[in-house]
Enzyme design. Structure first.
Site, short mmCIF file in Angstrom:
data_model
loop_
_atom_site.label_atom_id
_atom_site.label_comp_id
_atom_site.label_asym_id
_atom_site.label_seq_id
_atom_site.Cartn_x
_atom_site.Cartn_y
_atom_site.Cartn_z
N GLU A 106 3.77 1.46 -1.01
CA GLU A 106 4.67 1.73 -2.12
C GLU A 106 4.50 2.85 -3.17
O GLU A 106 5.27 3.63 -3.65
CB GLU A 106 5.12 0.48 -2.91
CG GLU A 106 5.74 -0.58 -2.13
CD GLU A 106 6.12 -1.71 -2.91
OE1 GLU A 106 6.77 -1.56 -3.96
OE2 GLU A 106 5.78 -2.87 -2.18
N ASP A 136 3.75 -3.79 -0.80
CA ASP A 136 3.13 -4.86 -1.51
C ASP A 136 3.06 -6.18 -0.92
O ASP A 136 4.21 -6.70 -0.30
CB ASP A 136 3.66 -4.97 -2.94
CG ASP A 136 3.18 -3.75 -3.79
OD1 ASP A 136 2.48 -2.89 -3.30
OD2 ASP A 136 4.01 -3.46 -4.98
N TYR A 149 -3.94 -8.14 -6.55
CA TYR A 149 -2.45 -7.94 -6.98
C TYR A 149 -2.07 -8.76 -8.04
O TYR A 149 -2.44 -9.83 -8.29
CB TYR A 149 -1.70 -8.25 -5.47
CG TYR A 149 -0.31 -7.91 -5.80
CD1 TYR A 149 0.09 -6.50 -6.05
CD2 TYR A 149 0.86 -8.74 -5.57
CE1 TYR A 149 1.42 -6.11 -5.93
CE2 TYR A 149 2.18 -8.40 -5.59
CZ TYR A 149 2.39 -7.10 -5.74
OH TYR A 149 3.73 -6.73 -5.90
#
Length: 756
Positions: free
Chosen positions: A8, A83, A288
């Protein structure tokens, strides 16, 4: 054949490309590439009558990007590395669609930290796209589109509110409901008793709060001189560290401890996740940052335990602290450093101040979560006086445990008591009756609102920061000293939604909807069934609201705007109703209200006539911010002019410009030209040699009201000269002074020298 990995973020693509070598090319989608179209019935991009079939289009402005991705991927093996959440899964699905890839292909790779081992392991263990996650995200998007488009348009046309949203409107309702509770709150008096001694104080012990002052006075008056130690108890108490951060708890702590807004926290966390250049190698520093899990991987825990034992000793090794939440994504991890060996102090040189502060918070919280509990010795001492009980509590740290790394908080500080012994007698210096009043709940802060949203099941980790941003951008809330205060428009929006959509915009319905979306993600529910259930309950409510919701503001007054001639209307603002121009923001005229004094009120229109400019309409306003906050100023639209002093129809005899009247009633040219008047000093400016010195009066500062000489070439020349009581020795003309330099005002005098 070269392989392509699609991520991304562009910055992440460079990092990963350095890990995988020349056999791979890494490119970025820069987030979503497709979204629901705005075609079809109501512009929803959803065929409601055909099983809620969505219609997608390439996001405007990304056509060239998508064409480039297609060209790069043509004839190559493609890995989708977006993601590791529902949004990322949906992006992978849309990429697969535009690239004509089969969603069943094993080409989806997932990693939770941007480090070389994690990326290489993901490449070696690809999977297919999880369509349950895609369906969940798609259902969420369609729900948001239907509610957002239909209800928002209705609110815009009837009450001029900008938007409604499945999550934002319920979050706003929490804020407004709390404000109502605060406004309705009536404080009640209650009483506490204290006994003051030389080295300590005692608190009166009672089962119930004392609300009757006479009862409190009766206890106080019944006291004798002696307070006798009647009981001493001590016990050892453990205090465990907290679990590692989820998105919610990180945002809460960053707000409380660092003063970060949630959007700022997520922006900084994103940078830490995507990584930094460390000793020639780019690496992610945290896992994350969108997660509701407190899970830590076995590999990390083993590394952390070794670090704790090495640095602090065996006694400091604790156990995992993980909170199991219903339907949480425990395949994810908590937010943690990618390596416990990269301490904040080591990383500080590579980070910005914000990044360092947030990384320190994450690092210490993670490390502390795996350390042993701290241990305190708590002591309670009871005193007796005429059959009344009094107490004092003490606390001493016996073993620091996790606080060795995390640091002591206020509740951890030692409270050391005197050496009390049973039956000892103490005489108080004074006894005090303290009147207190109950207080309403404090207003929400971002931290406390996010905490309640998580507790009540409103939204998910990826939505908290955006919800806060939306409420501010829509002018539904204002932030004062961290408190979230609803505006009049925010209150009006909530009250309207309560009246017409109470079955949709409420905590229980929204929380249940989130659970249903989670069930779709787990494959436990069908997306079409959920959409049908939602729409069958939503559509009748919407149609009823559409038919009965009144149009409240603005209402025409029948008057014309004195500035532009358009109609004046009644609007609703923070402080109630006011009359303003219907063309706002093009014309910002607001009808003045009589303030009862002799001055022209704020928003009064002052019309002047000038030979060069014609008729000019100035509006008197009050500066609300900046250096001139609290002062009046005058502004016009055509031509666009702003003056601090009152414009008049008098014209400058030199340039024909507008003459302004200062607070002392003196007139001066708005253009600050070199007027031929008694205050002019016919001397070229010694500093620039181009302008002329003009006599002026200081309007502010320590020299307010005093005369000075300024250059007519201002602001290009900012020279300032002050008058001195001294005459030129050669020609007897006036002298002026700048710093230590004296200058004769007679340009023909032999003593006058122009500055170089």
């Amino acid at each position: 054949m070269q392989k392509v990995i699609i991520v991304e973020s562009p910055s992440k693509s460079k990092t990963i490309e350095s890990y995988v070598g020349k056999d791979y090319k890494v490119i970025a989608s820069i987030g979503h590439i497709r979204d629901l179209a705005t075609s079809g019935k109501d512009g929803l991009g959803i065929d409601i009558e055909n099983n809620f079939t969505p219609s997608y289009r390439i996001i405007k402005g990304k056509e060239k990007l998508v064409d480039g991705i297609k060209k790069t991927c043509k004839g190559k093996e493609v890995y989708l590395a977006t993601d590791p959440d529902r949004e990322g899964e949906a992006i992978s699905y849309h990429l697969a669609t535009v690239l004509n890839l089969d969603p069943k292909d094993v080409n989806r790779i997932e990693f939770h930290e941007v480090t070389k081992p994690a990326v290489l392991e993901a490449i070696n263990n690809p999977r297919n796209i999880d369509m349950n996650l895609v369906n969940s995200q798609e259902t969420r998007r369609m729900l948001d589109r239907i509610i957002g488009f239909k209800v928002s348009k209705l609110l815009q046309s009837r009450i001029k509110s900008q938007s409604a949203g499945r999550v934002q409107s319920v979050a706003l309702k929490l804020i407004v409901d709390l404000e109502d509770e605060i406004n309705a709150f009536k404080p009640e008096a209650f009483y506490e008793l204290k006994a003051h001694f030389k080295d300590f104080d005692l608190d009166y012990v009672c089962e119930d709060t004392i609300k009757d002052k006479k009862v409190a006075e009766g206890i106080l008056n019944s006291l004798g001189d002696d307070f006798k130690v009647s009981d001493i108890t001590s016990k050892s108490v453990k205090r465990e560290s907290k679990p590692p951060y989820t998105t919610s708890t990180m945002q809460q702590d960053a707000s409380i401890k660092l003063g970060f807004q949630s959007s700022r926290t997520m922006r900084v966390a994103q940078a830490l996740y995507e990584g930094k250049e460390i000793n020639g190698e780019h690496m992610g520093l945290i896992t994350y940052m969108r997660t509701d899990s407190t899970h830590l991987s076995n590999v990390f825990v083993s590394e952390a335990y070794a670090y704790i034992i090495s640095k602090y000793g065996d006694d400091y090794k604790g156990f995992r602290k993980e909170k199991k939440q219903m339907l949480s994504q425990d395949a994810h991890e908590a937010i943690r450093p990618t390596s416990i060996n990269r301490t904040p102090e080591m990383m500080k040189q590579y980070l910005t101040q914000d990044e360092y502060r947030l990384y320190s918070l994450i690092y210490k919280r993670t490390l502390a979560s795996l350390m042993s509990a701290s241990r305190f010795k708590q002591t309670k001492v009871l005193f007796d006086n005429n059959n009344t009980s009094w107490q004092i509590n003490g606390r001493v740290l016996e073993f620091d445990g996790y606080t060795k790394a995390y640091g002591l908080e206020e509740d951890d500080l030692n409270v050391i008591l005197p050496d009390f012994k049973l039956n000892d007698i103490y005489k108080s210096e004074s006894n005090e009756l303290i009147e207190k009043f109950t207080k309403p709940k404090p207003r929400y802060t971002e931290a406390s609102l996010i905490k309640d949203m998580e507790k009540l099941g409103i939204g998910r980790p990826s939505t908290y920061a955006q919800t806060m941003t939306t409420l501010k951008e829509r002018k539904y809330i204002e932030v004062e000293k961290k408190s979230l205060i609803p505006t009049e428009q925010g209150i009006l929006t909530t009250k309207t939604l309560d009246k017409y959509f109470s079955s949709i915009f409420n905590v229980k319905y929204t929380a249940n909807m989130e659970l249903d979306l989670d069930k779709i993600a787990k494959g436990l529910e069908n997306e079409n069934d959920e959409m049908t259930k939602f729409y069958s309950s939503f559509e009748p409510v919407f149609e009823a609201a559409k038919g009965s919701m009144d149009k409240i503001y603005p209402k025409p007054t029948g008057e014309k705007c004195p500035v532009c001639g358009n109609e004046l209307v009644i609007r609703k603002g923070k402080f109630g109703e006011f009359i303003a121009c219907s063309t706002y923001p093009k014309c910002k005229y607001v009808k003045p209200q009589d303030n009862g004094d002799n001055e022209a009120p704020v928003n009064e229109v002052i019309t002047i006539n000038n030979t060069k400019l014609g008729e000019v309409k100035f509006v008197k306003k009050l500066a609300k911010r900046g250096a001139n906050a609290g002062n009046y100023f005058y502004s016009s639209v055509k031509p666009k002019l702003i003056y601090n002093d009152l414009p008049t129809s008098e014209e400058c005899p030199s340039c024909g410009g507008i003459m302004l009247k200062d607070k002392d009633g003196l007139l001066y040219c708005a253009n600050k030209c070199n007027q031929e008047n008694k205050d002019e000093v016919k001397i070229k400016c010694p500093s620039c040699g181009k302008g002329y010195l003009i006599k002026r009066v200081a309007a502010r500062g320590k020299n307010k009201g005093s005369y000075f000489y300024g250059c007519s070439n201002f602001p290009k020349c900012r020279a300032i000269y002050t008058h001195i009581d001294e005459l030129c020795s050669e020609c007897q003309s006036e002298m002026v002074k700048s710093g230590d330099i004296k200058v004769c005002t007679n340009p023909n005098c032999t003593t006058h020298k122009q500055a170089k």
